[in-house]
Every structure is written in structure tokens, then in C-alpha cells.
Design an enzyme around this catalytic site. Structure first.
Site, PDB file in Angstrom:
ATOM      1  N   TYR A 121       9.362 -24.684 -41.645  1.00  0.00           N
ATOM      2  CA  TYR A 121       8.940 -24.889 -40.251  1.00  0.00           C
ATOM      3  C   TYR A 121       9.856 -25.799 -39.449  1.00  0.00           C
ATOM      4  O   TYR A 121       9.618 -26.036 -38.268  1.00  0.00           O
ATOM      5  CB  TYR A 121       7.510 -25.453 -40.237  1.00  0.00           C
ATOM      6  CG  TYR A 121       6.497 -24.517 -40.846  1.00  0.00           C
ATOM      7  CD1 TYR A 121       6.202 -23.296 -40.237  1.00  0.00           C
ATOM      8  CD2 TYR A 121       5.839 -24.830 -42.040  1.00  0.00           C
ATOM      9  CE1 TYR A 121       5.285 -22.430 -40.788  1.00  0.00           C
ATOM     10  CE2 TYR A 121       4.916 -23.965 -42.608  1.00  0.00           C
ATOM     11  CZ  TYR A 121       4.641 -22.761 -41.978  1.00  0.00           C
ATOM     12  OH  TYR A 121       3.734 -21.896 -42.529  1.00  0.00           O
TER      13      TYR A 121
ATOM     14  N   ASN B  73       1.250 -19.738 -30.318  1.00  0.00           N
ATOM     15  CA  ASN B  73       1.475 -19.733 -31.760  1.00  0.00           C
ATOM     16  C   ASN B  73       0.155 -20.183 -32.373  1.00  0.00           C
ATOM     17  O   ASN B  73      -0.087 -21.384 -32.522  1.00  0.00           O
ATOM     18  CB  ASN B  73       2.609 -20.678 -32.158  1.00  0.00           C
ATOM     19  CG  ASN B  73       2.846 -20.648 -33.664  1.00  0.00           C
ATOM     20  OD1 ASN B  73       2.059 -20.035 -34.408  1.00  0.00           O
ATOM     21  ND2 ASN B  73       3.900 -21.298 -34.131  1.00  0.00           N
TER      22      ASN B  73
ATOM     23  N   HIS C 196       6.420 -17.528 -33.596  1.00  0.00           N
ATOM     24  CA  HIS C 196       6.227 -18.164 -34.915  1.00  0.00           C
ATOM     25  C   HIS C 196       7.532 -18.812 -35.326  1.00  0.00           C
ATOM     26  O   HIS C 196       8.603 -18.192 -35.224  1.00  0.00           O
ATOM     27  CB  HIS C 196       5.806 -17.131 -35.966  1.00  0.00           C
ATOM     28  CG  HIS C 196       4.500 -16.502 -35.629  1.00  0.00           C
ATOM     29  ND1 HIS C 196       3.297 -17.151 -35.802  1.00  0.00           N
ATOM     30  CD2 HIS C 196       4.213 -15.317 -35.055  1.00  0.00           C
ATOM     31  CE1 HIS C 196       2.324 -16.379 -35.361  1.00  0.00           C
ATOM     32  NE2 HIS C 196       2.853 -15.253 -34.896  1.00  0.00           N
TER      33      HIS C 196
HETATM   34  C1  DQA Z   1       3.244 -20.011 -38.235  1.00  0.00           C
HETATM   35  C2  DQA Z   1       3.143 -18.999 -39.372  1.00  0.00           C
HETATM   36  C3  DQA Z   1       1.736 -18.918 -39.918  1.00  0.00           C
HETATM   37  O1  DQA Z   1       1.665 -17.988 -40.982  1.00  0.00           O
HETATM   38  C4  DQA Z   1       1.308 -20.264 -40.442  1.00  0.00           C
HETATM   39  O2  DQA Z   1      -0.025 -20.202 -40.911  1.00  0.00           O
HETATM   40  C5  DQA Z   1       1.488 -21.348 -39.448  1.00  0.00           C
HETATM   41  C6  DQA Z   1       2.697 -21.359 -38.636  1.00  0.00           C
HETATM   42  C7  DQA Z   1       4.701 -20.196 -37.783  1.00  0.00           C
HETATM   43  O3  DQA Z   1       4.892 -20.758 -36.696  1.00  0.00           O
HETATM   44  O4  DQA Z   1       5.625 -19.861 -38.517  1.00  0.00           O
HETATM   45  O5  DQA Z   1       0.690 -22.266 -39.351  1.00  0.00           O
HETATM   46  O6  DQA Z   1       2.508 -19.510 -37.122  1.00  0.00           O
END
Ligand code: DQA
Length: 142
Positions: free
Chosen positions: A22, A73, A99
């Protein structure tokens, strides 16, 4: 031109949460960047993050009255929340799904997005820059 940026569940833990997936920015650092980018583009962004699905839905409803575009998101809600899907379906303005990670190349369950067919654009796996691209898209579209 006012745009809503709505981040969902667990995104408040950015920075501590698997930085390789992330990125290393905290949520407040991400928000600072979003405000700066919006400003550069001549947009007025309003960012929110919550871990409560009902709150997320309420912010969608509020944004119906003022937002000219929306960046969402929803985090893990993306994969199963029909409540958020129904709320997003109400928008007549463009909605961009962002995402940070590439959900299409992760676990099987993350490849499902219950909101994908409603949105005007999807930006996946570009980290923080995905939000910039979303704002640029809204600027061009509006
Ligand atoms: C997310 C991807 C999702 O699968 C995950 O649960 C998140 C973050 C992303 O920004 O990559 O919390 O939305």
C-alpha cells in the site's frame, strides 16, 4: 469545482499496513497530497475516511448535494458492500474507483468489485498517484 474523496475501511492504517503493498504514506500524508494536487488542478477536494460503513453511505448521500465528481476507495467494502454500491448508484456525476494496490493480481476475492460497473473510471495499482490520476480525470471530464 468541489470533489469528494471517500476512503473506506482500514485506510486510516496506511503507513503501518503492509507498506510494500500500500506504500509508506500515512493517511494524513495521502490527504495532504490529495489537497495539494486538487489545488494545482483548480479543484476543491473534500477528503473523508471512515471504518464505519453507514458513515460512508451517509457521506455519499451528502455528496449528492454538492460534489461535481467523486473519488472512492472503499477498501475491503469494494468486494462485497451492496449498501455502498447502492449509494454510489445514486450519483449522476462521474465516480472514479481507486485502489492503491493491484487488486486484479492479488487474492481471488479481491478481484471482485461490486462497484466496478457503476464507475466512470477505475485506477488500480498505481499507489498514491492513482488519486492524482483520478483528480486529473475529473478535471478533464467536468
Ligand atoms: C484497497 C484494496 C482492498 O482489497 C483492501 O481491502 C484495502 C485497500 C487498495 O487501495 O488497494 O483496504 O482498496
Amino acid at each position: 469545482m468541489r470533489v469528494a474523496v471517500l476512503n473506506g475501511v482500514n485506510l486510516d492504517e496506511l503507513g503501518r499496513r503492509d507498506p510494500e503493498v500500500y506504500g509508506g504514506l500515512s493517511h494524513s500524508q495521502l490527504e495532504t497530497l490529495i489537497y495539494k494536487w486538487a489545488d494545482e488542478l483548480g479543484l476543491t477536494a473534500e477528503c473523508h475516511q471512515t471504518n464505519h460503513e453507514g458513515q460512508y453511505v451517509d457521506w455519499c448521500h451528502e455528496a449528492l448535494d454538492w460534489a461535481r465528481g467523486v473519488v472512492v476507495n472503499p477498501g475491503a467494502w469494494t468486494h462485497y458492500s451492496y449498501a455502498i454500491r447502492d449509494a454510489l448508484e445514486l450519483f449522476k456525476v462521474p465516480v472514479v474507483e481507486v485502489h492503491l494496490s493491484n487488486i486484479d493480481e492479488r487474492e481471488e476475492w479481491r478481484r471482485v468489485s461490486v462497484i466496478s460497473e457503476l464507475v466512470s473510471k477505475r485506477i488500480i495499482g498505481k499507489g498514491q498517484d492513482g488519486y492524482r490520476e483520478a483528480l486529473e480525470y475529473l478535471k478533464e471530464t467536468l
